[in-house]
Design an enzyme around this catalytic site. Structure first.
Site, short mmCIF file in Angstrom:
data_model
loop_
_atom_site.label_atom_id
_atom_site.label_comp_id
_atom_site.label_asym_id
_atom_site.label_seq_id
_atom_site.Cartn_x
_atom_site.Cartn_y
_atom_site.Cartn_z
N GLU A 61 0.85 -1.20 0.00
CA GLU A 61 0.00 0.00 0.00
C GLU A 61 0.87 1.24 0.00
O GLU A 61 1.85 1.30 0.74
CB GLU A 61 -0.89 0.09 1.25
CG GLU A 61 -2.08 -0.82 1.32
CD GLU A 61 -2.92 -0.54 2.57
OE1 GLU A 61 -2.84 0.58 3.12
OE2 GLU A 61 -3.65 -1.45 3.00
N GLU A 63 -13.86 5.64 -0.77
CA GLU A 63 -14.77 4.72 -0.08
C GLU A 63 -15.53 5.48 1.01
O GLU A 63 -14.97 5.85 2.04
CB GLU A 63 -13.97 3.56 0.52
CG GLU A 63 -13.26 2.72 -0.53
CD GLU A 63 -12.30 1.70 0.07
OE1 GLU A 63 -12.78 0.75 0.73
OE2 GLU A 63 -11.08 1.87 -0.09
#
Length: 461
Positions: A263, A317
Site C-alpha cells: 500500500e 470509499e
C-alpha cells in the site's frame, strides 16, 4: 551535441544491458462503500487503464468470480479476525484454502495471500497468531499443490520500526523482533516469498511539515537529503522509508528477503489538520511514483532491485471511518470518473497532462493504429536522461537535426522533449525492434502520437 567517447559508449551499453527490469504497478481494490460499481465493471475499468495487478482485502466470491479469465493477477487476503482459528488448526486453513483459493484458481490468477493486514497495530492483539497462521495456510497450499504458484506474506506498517530516520538506522521494535519479526522473515526466506510493506510518506509529511519538504515527499526536484549513516543521498521520502525497512532487515541478517509495497498513496482531500491533502498533491505523488517504479530503478540502498507497488486505492470509499482523508485516497470516484488524471502505465500516457510532464496524446487516428513511438521517462534523473540523449544523437545515429536551435523541434527547449525526439528517431530507425526503446530505463513505448509543442514525431525512415 558531441558524440560520446568509445569508452563512455561501452560503459553506457553495459549499463543499459545490466539494468534491472521495471517494477510493476498494481492497485488496492477496497470496498468499504455503498456506491461502488459491480465487480465486473471494475475489471473492465482496470483493463481500460492498462493495469493487470490488483490487491483485495478478502476473498469475496463475486469479486473473485469477476476476475476469472481476465488476465489480472490477484492478491487476496485472510482478514485479521480469522488468524486465531488459522493458527490453531490446519484443518481450518485446509477448508479456507479449498473454499477461497482452489475453488477459483487458476481461472482467477491468485498470485499471493496476505495473511492479516498490519497485524501489529490490530487493537484485538492478533500478533501472536500471525506466523502460525501463515505456516498453516502455506501447509494447506502444499496440500493442494498450490504452493509453487501462490506466495504467502503479511503487510506490515512502518510503525513496526523502532527507528526510521535516517534510513540507515532502520530497526524493528525490540518487542516484536524475537516473537514475530524474525520467525516471519525466516518463513518468507524459506518459502521464497517477500515482505509486504505499507508505506505512506503522506503521514510523515503531515506530521512534520515544518521539517520535511513537500517537494521531497512528492518526488519533485529538491536538494535531497544525505544519510549521515551511509552517505547515500535521498531525493524522495518514499525511497528513504523503504530503505529504513531494508536496513532493519539487514540488521537481523535477512537482507536477502525482497520487499513489495502493498500500500502507498496520497489523499486528495483531508481535514484542516491533514496538511498536504489535495488533488494536486495526490496527482503529483502517485503520478511521479508510477514513473519512478516503471523506470526500473531501485532505492539508494538497493539500486538494482526494482519494486512492485500497489497504489492505495482504486476508489474513494464513503463508509470508511476516521479522518476525511480515509475516504479520499481513491484514484476514481465510484462513478468511475477520475479524481485526477495520472499515467498508470508506460504504454499509454493519458491526455490532459501538462506538456512539461508527459507527452500529450490525442485520439488514435486511423493512420496511427498499430504504430508505436518511443518517448523519454520524465521521472528519470537529469544525468541519466542527458547521457541517454548523448548516446542516441551520437553513436546511436538518431536524426537530431530537428532539435538543434532554430530547427522545427527545438521548442519546447526541454531535456525531456529533446530526449523524446531523439529516442523516437533511434527507435524508428531500428524498425521498432524489441529493446530499442529502453535507454537504461529512461524511455518507454507509447501507442499514441506524442505531442511536444508543434513537433511531429516520425514513424519511420
Amino acid at each position: 551535441m558531441a558524440p560520446l567517447t568509445f569508452s563512455f559508449f561501452f560503459i553506457l551499453i553495459s549499463y543499459i544491458s545490466s539494468s534491472s527490469e521495471a517494477g510493476s504497478i498494481g492497485i488496492n481494490y477496497g470496498r468499504i462503500a455503498n456506491d461502488l460499481p459491480t465487480p465486473a465493471k471494475v475489471v473492465e475499468l482496470l483493463k481500460s487503464q492498462g493495469l493487470n495487478r490488483v490487491k483485495l482485502y478478502d476473498t469475496d466470491a463475486t469479486v473473485l468470480t469477476a476476475f476469472a479469465n481476465s488476465g489480472m493477477k490477484v492478491v487476496v487476503a485472510m482478514p485479521n479476525e480469522l488468524l486465531a482459528n488459522a493458527a490453531a488448526e490446519q484443518s481450518f486453513t485446509d477448508a479456507w484454502v479449498q473454499a477461497n483459493i482452489s475453488s477459483y484458481y487458476p481461472a482467477t490468477q491468485i498470485e499471493a495471500i496476505a495473511v492479516g493486514n498490519e497485524v501489529f497495530v490490530d487493537p484485538n492483539n492478533t500478533t501472536k497468531f500471525l506466523v502460525p497462521a501463515m505456516k498453516n495456510v502455506h501447509a494447506s497450499l502444499v496440500k493442494y499443490s498450490l504452493d509453487k504458484n501462490i506466495k504467502i506474506s503479511s503487510p506490515i506498517a512502518l510503525s513496526a520500526l523502532q527507528n526510521s530516520f535516517p534510513a540507515s538506522s532502520g530497526s524493528f521494535k525490540t518487542e516484536l523482533l524475537e516473537p514475530v519479526i524474525k520467525p516471519m522473515l525466516d518463513f518468507l526466506r524459506q518459502t521464497g516469498s517477500y515482505l509486504m510493506v505499507n508505506a505512506y510518506p503522506f503521514f510523515a509529511y503531515a506530521a512534520n511539515s515544518d521539517k520535511i519538504s513537500l517537494d521531497y515527499a512528492l518526488f519533485k526536484e529538491n536538494p535531497g537529503v544525505v544519510d549521515s549513516g551511509n552517505g547515500l543521498k535521498y531525493t524522495n521520502l518514499f525511497d528513504a522509508q523503504i530503505d529504513a525497512v531494508f536496513a532493519a532487515m539487514s540488521a537481523v541478517k535477512y537482507d536477502d528477503v525482497k520487499i513489495a509495497v502493498s500500500e502507498t498513496g496520497w489523499p486528495s482531500a483531508g481535514d484542516s489538520n491533514e496538511i498536504g491533502a489535495s488533488p494536486d498533491n495526490a496527482a503529483s505523488y502517485n503520478g511521479n511514483l508510477v514513473k519512478r517504479v516503471l523506470s526500473g530503478s531501485g532505492t539508494p540502498l538497493k539500486p538494482n532491485e526494482s519494486l512492485d507497488v500497489f497504489l492505495f486505492a482504486l476508489f474513494n470509499e464513503n463508509q470508511k471511518t476516521g479522518p476525511t482523508s480515509e475516504r479520499n485516497y481513491g484514484l476514481f470516484y465510484p462513478s468511475q470518473k477520475k479524481v485526477y488524471d495520472i499515467q498508470l502505465t508506460a504504454e499509454a500516457p493519458p491526455s490532459g497532462v501538462g506538456k512539461s510532464q508527459v507527452p500529450v496524446s490525442g485520439d488514435v487516428t486511423t493512420s496511427s493504429k498499430g504504430q508505436t513511438w518511443c518517448v523519454a521517462n520524465g521521472g528519470s534523473s537529469e544525468k541519466k536522461l542527458q547521457n541517454a540523449l548523448n548516446y542516441a544523437c551520437g553513436e546511436g545515429g538518431a536524426d537530431c537535426t530537428p532539435i538543434q536551435p532554430g530547427a522545427t523541434c527545438y521548442d519546447p527547449n526541454t531535456l525531456e522533449a529533446h530526449a523524446s525526439y531523439a529516442f523516437n528517431s533511434y527507435y524508428q530507425k531500428m524498425a521498432r525492434a524489441s529493446g530499442t526503446c529502453y535507454f537504461g530505463g529512461t524511455a518507454y513505448v507509447v501507442t499514441q502520437p506524442p505531442k511536444y509543442g508543434n513537433c511531429e514525431f516520425p514513424t519511420g525512415y
